[in-house]
Design an enzyme around this catalytic site. Sequence first.
Site, PDB file in Angstrom:
ATOM      1  N   LEU A 144       0.829  -1.207   0.000  1.00  0.00           N
ATOM      2  CA  LEU A 144       0.000   0.000   0.000  1.00  0.00           C
ATOM      3  C   LEU A 144       0.862   1.256   0.000  1.00  0.00           C
ATOM      4  CD1 LEU A 144      -2.665  -1.359   2.461  1.00  0.00           C
ATOM      5  CD2 LEU A 144      -3.036  -0.808   0.055  1.00  0.00           C
ATOM      6  N   LYS A 159      14.954  -6.177   4.570  1.00  0.00           N
ATOM      7  CA  LYS A 159      15.238  -5.103   5.529  1.00  0.00           C
ATOM      8  C   LYS A 159      16.596  -5.251   6.244  1.00  0.00           C
ATOM      9  CE  LYS A 159      10.561  -3.553   6.690  1.00  0.00           C
ATOM     10  NZ  LYS A 159       9.642  -3.281   7.811  1.00  0.00           N
ATOM     11  N   ASP A 213      10.132   2.413  11.581  1.00  0.00           N
ATOM     12  CA  ASP A 213       9.053   1.580  12.138  1.00  0.00           C
ATOM     13  C   ASP A 213       8.823   1.872  13.628  1.00  0.00           C
ATOM     14  OD1 ASP A 213       8.341   0.245   9.792  1.00  0.00           O
ATOM     15  OD2 ASP A 213       9.858  -1.308  10.086  1.00  0.00           O
ATOM     16  N   ALA A 251       9.841 -11.594  18.362  1.00  0.00           N
ATOM     17  CA  ALA A 251      11.249 -11.237  18.523  1.00  0.00           C
ATOM     18  C   ALA A 251      11.939 -11.064  17.166  1.00  0.00           C
ATOM     19  CB  ALA A 251      11.972 -12.292  19.357  1.00  0.00           C
ATOM     20  N   ALA A 257      10.302  -6.667  13.384  1.00  0.00           N
ATOM     21  CA  ALA A 257       9.238  -5.748  13.804  1.00  0.00           C
ATOM     22  C   ALA A 257       9.253  -5.577  15.317  1.00  0.00           C
ATOM     23  CB  ALA A 257       7.885  -6.284  13.334  1.00  0.00           C
ATOM     24  N   THR A 317      10.054 -18.755  20.768  1.00  0.00           N
ATOM     25  CA  THR A 317      11.404 -19.310  20.871  1.00  0.00           C
ATOM     26  C   THR A 317      12.189 -18.499  21.900  1.00  0.00           C
ATOM     27  OG1 THR A 317      11.278 -19.897  18.536  1.00  0.00           O
ATOM     28  CG2 THR A 317      13.472 -19.929  19.539  1.00  0.00           C
ATOM     29  N   TYR A 327      -2.146  -4.867   9.739  1.00  0.00           N
ATOM     30  CA  TYR A 327      -3.272  -4.017   9.307  1.00  0.00           C
ATOM     31  C   TYR A 327      -4.026  -4.621   8.118  1.00  0.00           C
ATOM     32  CZ  TYR A 327       0.379  -2.358   6.203  1.00  0.00           C
ATOM     33  OH  TYR A 327       1.408  -2.301   5.307  1.00  0.00           O
TER      34      TYR A 327
HETATM   35  P1  ATR Z   1       9.614  -9.780  11.197  1.00  0.00           P
HETATM   36  O1  ATR Z   1      11.005  -9.431  10.817  1.00  0.00           O
HETATM   37  O2  ATR Z   1       8.563  -9.343  10.227  1.00  0.00           O
HETATM   38  O3  ATR Z   1       9.275  -9.381  12.593  1.00  0.00           O
HETATM   39  P2  ATR Z   1      10.435 -12.507  11.663  1.00  0.00           P
HETATM   40  O4  ATR Z   1      11.830 -12.063  11.859  1.00  0.00           O
HETATM   41  O5  ATR Z   1      10.180 -13.712  10.802  1.00  0.00           O
HETATM   42  O6  ATR Z   1       9.498 -11.371  11.078  1.00  0.00           O
HETATM   43  O7  ATR Z   1       9.818 -12.767  13.110  1.00  0.00           O
HETATM   44  C1  ATR Z   1       8.562 -13.266  13.266  1.00  0.00           C
HETATM   45  C2  ATR Z   1       8.233 -13.404  14.753  1.00  0.00           C
HETATM   46  O8  ATR Z   1       6.909 -13.935  14.842  1.00  0.00           O
HETATM   47  C3  ATR Z   1       9.136 -14.326  15.521  1.00  0.00           C
HETATM   48  O9  ATR Z   1       9.324 -13.823  16.824  1.00  0.00           O
HETATM   49  C4  ATR Z   1       8.321 -15.624  15.564  1.00  0.00           C
HETATM   50  O10 ATR Z   1       8.548 -16.418  16.705  1.00  0.00           O
HETATM   51  P3  ATR Z   1       9.840 -17.423  16.801  1.00  0.00           P
HETATM   52  O11 ATR Z   1      11.007 -16.551  17.191  1.00  0.00           O
HETATM   53  O12 ATR Z   1       9.457 -18.407  17.822  1.00  0.00           O
HETATM   54  O13 ATR Z   1       9.988 -18.025  15.415  1.00  0.00           O
HETATM   55  C5  ATR Z   1       6.933 -15.089  15.654  1.00  0.00           C
HETATM   56  N1  ATR Z   1       5.961 -16.064  15.171  1.00  0.00           N
HETATM   57  C6  ATR Z   1       5.759 -16.447  13.890  1.00  0.00           C
HETATM   58  N2  ATR Z   1       4.769 -17.361  13.832  1.00  0.00           N
HETATM   59  C7  ATR Z   1       4.343 -17.555  15.119  1.00  0.00           C
HETATM   60  C8  ATR Z   1       3.326 -18.380  15.718  1.00  0.00           C
HETATM   61  N3  ATR Z   1       2.562 -19.189  14.988  1.00  0.00           N
HETATM   62  N4  ATR Z   1       3.158 -18.305  17.058  1.00  0.00           N
HETATM   63  C9  ATR Z   1       3.944 -17.489  17.796  1.00  0.00           C
HETATM   64  N5  ATR Z   1       4.917 -16.691  17.291  1.00  0.00           N
HETATM   65  C10 ATR Z   1       5.107 -16.730  15.968  1.00  0.00           C
END
Ligand code: ATR
Length: 267
Positions: free
Chosen positions: A15, A63, A99, A123, A126, A147, A209
């Site tokens: 968007l 990123k 962000d 973690a 974002a 995790t 969003y």
């Molecule tokens: P971004 O950079 O967009 O934040 P990312 O680095 O892939 O994306 O991080 C995604 C986050 O969402 C991680 O903290 C992930 O948890 P893990 O560290 O345990 O992998 C979390 N996440 C993704 N799917 C999840 C789920 N089904 N339940 C809980 N946490 C989830």
Amino acid sequence: MDVYGVIGNPVGHSLSPLMHQAALDALGIPARYVAFCVQNLTAAVQGIRGLNLRGVSVTLPFKTEVMDLLDGVEAGARAIGAVNTIVNDHGRLTGFNTDGTGLIRDLREVMDIEGRRFAVLGAGGAARAAVFGLVQAGGIPVVLNRTARKGEALAADFGCTFRPLAEAAGVEADCLINTTPVGMAPGDDRSPLPADVPGRFPWVVDIVYTPLRTRFLREAAAAGCRTRSGLGMFIHQGAEQLRIWTGRTAPVDLMRRVVEARLIKAG
Ligand code: ATR
């Protein structure tokens, strides 16, 4: 005519072109903002110089990877470990991250941050931007992540505490923020937490969003929480990008209107 753009893959549903073009037009800046679906990141970044793109937004999955290809990275973006904004100053590319600022500006529209506790779910990049922004603004984040190793590392980097995701219900905080992609379209209708957990927090925020009303927010609202979608954060991170690129104050109300209308139309 200056050219701005967003680089990512995929970018078809971004968007940012809609939002930024509306803002540039409203400001009377003769420019085009284009979505570029990147096949080769190194060549794309060199292309920013070669084509003299004035400013570029960076989205998934680039990123972090893009940082090594720039001439400089501002301290906040380095702390977060991700760049979402590139400025091109006569071929010299500098990376920023808006962000965290975007989230803080949006939260400030509805709540105080200083001295308040924020349970941050996730973690990834974002979450790092959210925790960085909250700490800068005097908030007290508590990191919750599936995790433990990743959550502990993030908490240690920013001097805050970590709790396992399974203990979310026991965390005392003024606001719960989901920074994970769980619940984002076109994924299924999932929530990152069991339905009875969000109700323990006065405020519940989702940085997702698409859709505007995620299952996480719907369950929180049903439990009596005040809720906020990720729309405002998206608008404010874009407004800060425009300020960095042009020095102008962005028309945030207009930007919010055009993006919200598109999201409502998309269902
Ligand atoms: P971004 O950079 O967009 O934040 P990312 O680095 O892939 O994306 O991080 C995604 C986050 O969402 C991680 O903290 C992930 O948890 P893990 O560290 O345990 O992998 C979390 N996440 C993704 N799917 C999840 C789920 N089904 N339940 C809980 N946490 C989830």
